[in-house]
Design a protein around this motif. Structure first.
Motif, short mmCIF file in Angstrom:
data_model
loop_
_atom_site.label_atom_id
_atom_site.label_comp_id
_atom_site.label_asym_id
_atom_site.label_seq_id
_atom_site.Cartn_x
_atom_site.Cartn_y
_atom_site.Cartn_z
N UNK A 116 47.23 30.81 34.46
CA UNK A 116 46.17 30.46 35.07
C UNK A 116 44.82 31.66 34.96
N UNK A 117 45.11 32.75 35.78
CA UNK A 117 44.16 33.67 35.58
C UNK A 117 44.56 34.65 34.60
N UNK A 118 43.38 35.19 33.85
CA UNK A 118 43.69 36.03 32.82
C UNK A 118 43.64 37.45 33.38
N UNK A 119 44.44 38.30 32.59
CA UNK A 119 44.55 39.61 32.91
C UNK A 119 43.42 40.56 32.95
N UNK A 120 42.42 40.23 32.36
CA UNK A 120 41.20 41.01 32.09
C UNK A 120 39.97 40.85 33.26
N UNK A 121 40.57 39.91 34.21
CA UNK A 121 39.82 40.32 35.46
C UNK A 121 40.31 41.35 36.37
N UNK A 145 36.87 26.96 48.92
CA UNK A 145 36.71 27.09 47.42
C UNK A 145 35.52 26.74 47.03
N UNK A 146 34.64 25.85 47.73
CA UNK A 146 33.36 25.64 47.17
C UNK A 146 32.52 26.90 47.90
N UNK A 153 37.48 30.62 38.12
CA UNK A 153 37.35 29.88 39.47
C UNK A 153 37.29 28.27 39.18
N UNK A 154 36.45 28.11 38.01
CA UNK A 154 36.39 26.55 37.65
C UNK A 154 37.68 26.03 37.26
N UNK A 155 38.27 26.82 36.31
CA UNK A 155 39.64 26.43 35.66
C UNK A 155 40.84 26.32 36.69
N UNK A 156 40.56 27.25 37.59
CA UNK A 156 41.74 27.00 38.59
C UNK A 156 41.56 26.11 39.65
N UNK A 157 40.25 25.53 39.93
CA UNK A 157 40.12 24.83 40.87
C UNK A 157 39.31 23.72 40.58
N UNK A 158 39.71 23.07 39.47
CA UNK A 158 39.20 21.57 39.06
C UNK A 158 39.31 20.76 40.04
N UNK A 159 38.35 20.13 40.69
CA UNK A 159 38.44 18.94 41.72
C UNK A 159 38.74 17.59 41.16
#
Length: 58
Positions: free
Chosen positions: A1-6, A25-26, A44-50
């Motif tokens: 989910x979260x890439x390591x470059x963050x 989240x919003x 964030x958008x990828x992790x929390x697609x509503x």
């Protein structure tokens, strides 16, 4: 989910948001970090697609 470059603090922030209510989240989408760091915003958008149907009331 979260890439390591963050940075680690941003990875941790996304993990902390997991399972939280939508307002939390919003709010994060409008945080200074999300507005100034495009990669973080994309994660964030990828992790929390509503769910687009979630806001429709019956």
């Amino acid at each position: 989910m979260v890439e390591n470059n963050l940075p680690a603090h941003l990875v941790k922030r996304i993990e902390e948001l997991q399972g939280r209510e939508a307002p939390y989240i919003e709010d994060e989408f409008f945080s200074e970090e999300a507005l100034t760091n495009l990669h973080y915003r994309e994660e964030l958008e990828r992790a929390f697609r509503l769910d687009p149907l979630a806001s429709v009331s019956a």
